[in-house]
Design a protein around this motif. Sequence first.
Motif, PDB file in Angstrom:
ATOM      1  N   HIS A   1       0.865  -1.187   0.000  1.00  0.00           N
ATOM      2  CA  HIS A   1       0.000   0.000   0.000  1.00  0.00           C
ATOM      3  C   HIS A   1       0.894   1.228   0.000  1.00  0.00           C
ATOM      4  O   HIS A   1       1.818   1.332   0.806  1.00  0.00           O
ATOM      5  N   LEU A   2       0.598   2.165  -0.914  1.00  0.00           N
ATOM      6  CA  LEU A   2       1.418   3.359  -1.075  1.00  0.00           C
ATOM      7  C   LEU A   2       0.614   4.613  -0.758  1.00  0.00           C
ATOM      8  O   LEU A   2      -0.387   4.892  -1.410  1.00  0.00           O
ATOM      9  N   ASP A   3       1.077   5.343   0.244  1.00  0.00           N
ATOM     10  CA  ASP A   3       0.549   6.670   0.544  1.00  0.00           C
ATOM     11  C   ASP A   3       1.583   7.730   0.180  1.00  0.00           C
ATOM     12  O   ASP A   3       1.249   8.896   0.093  1.00  0.00           O
ATOM     13  N   GLY A   4       2.827   7.326  -0.042  1.00  0.00           N
ATOM     14  CA  GLY A   4       3.924   8.245  -0.312  1.00  0.00           C
ATOM     15  C   GLY A   4       4.222   8.392  -1.792  1.00  0.00           C
ATOM     16  O   GLY A   4       3.333   8.319  -2.633  1.00  0.00           O
ATOM     17  N   HIS A   5       5.516   8.573  -2.103  1.00  0.00           N
ATOM     18  CA  HIS A   5       5.955   8.867  -3.464  1.00  0.00           C
ATOM     19  C   HIS A   5       7.105   7.923  -3.836  1.00  0.00           C
ATOM     20  O   HIS A   5       8.064   7.792  -3.076  1.00  0.00           O
ATOM     21  N   ILE A   6       6.987   7.297  -5.001  1.00  0.00           N
ATOM     22  CA  ILE A   6       8.074   6.451  -5.525  1.00  0.00           C
ATOM     23  C   ILE A   6       8.516   7.042  -6.851  1.00  0.00           C
ATOM     24  O   ILE A   6       7.715   7.193  -7.765  1.00  0.00           O
ATOM     25  N   ASN A   7       9.791   7.383  -6.938  1.00  0.00           N
ATOM     26  CA  ASN A   7      10.392   7.855  -8.180  1.00  0.00           C
ATOM     27  C   ASN A   7      11.211   6.695  -8.731  1.00  0.00           C
ATOM     28  O   ASN A   7      12.412   6.592  -8.486  1.00  0.00           O
ATOM     29  N   GLY A   8      10.541   5.790  -9.424  1.00  0.00           N
ATOM     30  CA  GLY A   8      11.167   4.582  -9.947  1.00  0.00           C
ATOM     31  C   GLY A   8      10.085   3.598 -10.343  1.00  0.00           C
ATOM     32  O   GLY A   8       8.889   3.860 -10.177  1.00  0.00           O
ATOM     33  N   ASN A   9      10.483   2.468 -10.863  1.00  0.00           N
ATOM     34  CA  ASN A   9       9.543   1.449 -11.317  1.00  0.00           C
ATOM     35  C   ASN A   9       9.092   0.580 -10.141  1.00  0.00           C
ATOM     36  O   ASN A   9       9.850   0.354  -9.205  1.00  0.00           O
ATOM     37  N   VAL A  10       7.861   0.092 -10.221  1.00  0.00           N
ATOM     38  CA  VAL A  10       7.303  -0.790  -9.195  1.00  0.00           C
ATOM     39  C   VAL A  10       6.934  -2.099  -9.868  1.00  0.00           C
ATOM     40  O   VAL A  10       6.234  -2.111 -10.883  1.00  0.00           O
TER      41      VAL A  10
ATOM     42  N   SER B   1      -1.900  -1.170  -3.915  1.00  0.00           N
ATOM     43  CA  SER B   1      -2.941  -0.156  -3.760  1.00  0.00           C
ATOM     44  C   SER B   1      -2.254   1.188  -3.556  1.00  0.00           C
ATOM     45  O   SER B   1      -1.292   1.297  -2.814  1.00  0.00           O
ATOM     46  N   VAL B   2      -2.757   2.191  -4.269  1.00  0.00           N
ATOM     47  CA  VAL B   2      -2.188   3.531  -4.213  1.00  0.00           C
ATOM     48  C   VAL B   2      -3.312   4.475  -3.794  1.00  0.00           C
ATOM     49  O   VAL B   2      -4.327   4.581  -4.478  1.00  0.00           O
ATOM     50  N   SER B   3      -3.111   5.165  -2.660  1.00  0.00           N
ATOM     51  CA  SER B   3      -4.137   6.070  -2.144  1.00  0.00           C
ATOM     52  C   SER B   3      -4.140   7.389  -2.910  1.00  0.00           C
ATOM     53  O   SER B   3      -3.292   7.621  -3.773  1.00  0.00           O
TER      54      SER B   3
ATOM     55  N   ASN C   1      -2.312  -7.242  -9.622  1.00  0.00           N
ATOM     56  CA  ASN C   1      -3.520  -6.448  -9.382  1.00  0.00           C
ATOM     57  C   ASN C   1      -3.122  -5.063  -8.896  1.00  0.00           C
ATOM     58  O   ASN C   1      -2.175  -4.930  -8.113  1.00  0.00           O
ATOM     59  N   ILE C   2      -3.872  -4.047  -9.311  1.00  0.00           N
ATOM     60  CA  ILE C   2      -3.641  -2.695  -8.823  1.00  0.00           C
ATOM     61  C   ILE C   2      -4.974  -2.018  -8.551  1.00  0.00           C
ATOM     62  O   ILE C   2      -5.916  -2.135  -9.326  1.00  0.00           O
ATOM     63  N   SER C   3      -5.036  -1.343  -7.407  1.00  0.00           N
ATOM     64  CA  SER C   3      -6.161  -0.501  -7.049  1.00  0.00           C
ATOM     65  C   SER C   3      -5.587   0.907  -6.905  1.00  0.00           C
ATOM     66  O   SER C   3      -4.812   1.179  -5.994  1.00  0.00           O
ATOM     67  N   LEU C   4      -5.954   1.784  -7.829  1.00  0.00           N
ATOM     68  CA  LEU C   4      -5.324   3.105  -7.913  1.00  0.00           C
ATOM     69  C   LEU C   4      -6.337   4.203  -7.644  1.00  0.00           C
ATOM     70  O   LEU C   4      -7.408   4.236  -8.255  1.00  0.00           O
ATOM     71  N   ASN C   5      -5.981   5.088  -6.732  1.00  0.00           N
ATOM     72  CA  ASN C   5      -6.780   6.281  -6.499  1.00  0.00           C
ATOM     73  C   ASN C   5      -5.852   7.497  -6.441  1.00  0.00           C
ATOM     74  O   ASN C   5      -6.274   8.577  -6.060  1.00  0.00           O
ATOM     75  N   GLY C   6      -4.597   7.317  -6.814  1.00  0.00           N
ATOM     76  CA  GLY C   6      -3.609   8.381  -6.841  1.00  0.00           C
ATOM     77  C   GLY C   6      -3.106   8.600  -8.253  1.00  0.00           C
ATOM     78  O   GLY C   6      -3.858   8.497  -9.214  1.00  0.00           O
ATOM     79  N   LEU C   7      -1.807   8.860  -8.386  1.00  0.00           N
ATOM     80  CA  LEU C   7      -1.203   9.225  -9.665  1.00  0.00           C
ATOM     81  C   LEU C   7      -0.117   8.235 -10.067  1.00  0.00           C
ATOM     82  O   LEU C   7       0.733   7.888  -9.245  1.00  0.00           O
ATOM     83  N   VAL C   8      -0.142   7.807 -11.323  1.00  0.00           N
ATOM     84  CA  VAL C   8       0.949   7.024 -11.906  1.00  0.00           C
ATOM     85  C   VAL C   8       1.392   7.742 -13.169  1.00  0.00           C
ATOM     86  O   VAL C   8       0.599   7.936 -14.088  1.00  0.00           O
TER      87      VAL C   8
ATOM     88  N   PRO D   1     -12.119   7.219  -8.290  1.00  0.00           N
ATOM     89  CA  PRO D   1     -12.521   8.508  -8.844  1.00  0.00           C
ATOM     90  C   PRO D   1     -11.411   9.548  -8.897  1.00  0.00           C
ATOM     91  O   PRO D   1     -11.473  10.482  -9.688  1.00  0.00           O
ATOM     92  N   LYS D   2     -10.379   9.404  -8.084  1.00  0.00           N
ATOM     93  CA  LYS D   2      -9.265  10.367  -8.076  1.00  0.00           C
ATOM     94  C   LYS D   2      -8.045   9.823  -8.827  1.00  0.00           C
ATOM     95  O   LYS D   2      -6.995  10.450  -8.833  1.00  0.00           O
ATOM     96  N   ALA D   3      -8.171   8.662  -9.457  1.00  0.00           N
ATOM     97  CA  ALA D   3      -7.044   8.034 -10.151  1.00  0.00           C
ATOM     98  C   ALA D   3      -6.655   8.823 -11.391  1.00  0.00           C
ATOM     99  O   ALA D   3      -7.517   9.290 -12.141  1.00  0.00           O
ATOM    100  N   ARG D   4      -5.341   8.975 -11.586  1.00  0.00           N
ATOM    101  CA  ARG D   4      -4.829   9.602 -12.805  1.00  0.00           C
ATOM    102  C   ARG D   4      -3.663   8.764 -13.310  1.00  0.00           C
ATOM    103  O   ARG D   4      -2.738   8.451 -12.561  1.00  0.00           O
ATOM    104  N   VAL D   5      -3.710   8.419 -14.586  1.00  0.00           N
ATOM    105  CA  VAL D   5      -2.653   7.646 -15.219  1.00  0.00           C
ATOM    106  C   VAL D   5      -2.146   8.438 -16.412  1.00  0.00           C
ATOM    107  O   VAL D   5      -2.912   8.784 -17.306  1.00  0.00           O
TER     108      VAL D   5
END
Length: 140
Positions: A33-42, A53-55, A68-75, A89-93
């Motif tokens: 689960h990611l609430d922070g920031h990753i500058n790199g590949n996952v 899961s990305v908040s 599986n991915i559940s995204l509500n943040g930014l990729v 609803p807040k997901a941005r890709v």
Amino acid sequence: MFKPKPSKKAEIDTLIGAKTRINGDVEFVGGLHLDGHINGNVKSESGSGSSLSVSEQGCIEGSVVVTNISLNGLVKGDIEASDRVELGPKARVLGSVHYTTIETAVGAQINGKLIHRPKAGPGSGKSAAAGANASPKDGS
């Protein structure tokens, strides 16, 4: 509204907090689960059934390769999910999304291509492809 469905795979083994920033690639098995920031590949281990899961405050600047991915943040990069993609609803890709199954809530944004990949299983493969190539016009 977008409500994550209960899943046996929803168990979180690793949590990256909102005040954490990682510069570099992240590889994992299980639930992340990611609430922070990753500058790199996952990336999750192939065939492990891992889930990411990305908040809303979570951000990934790099490609994502998971089961599986559940995204509500930014990729900011491409997403390749071998099983399921859930976009809240807040997901941005900002990149392409490769998926087998996708669920998208109203408000989710994708600036890239949606690329469906059929699920591998019985009935798929060379024999199905060979049957698809057979020509019924051939009189012999």
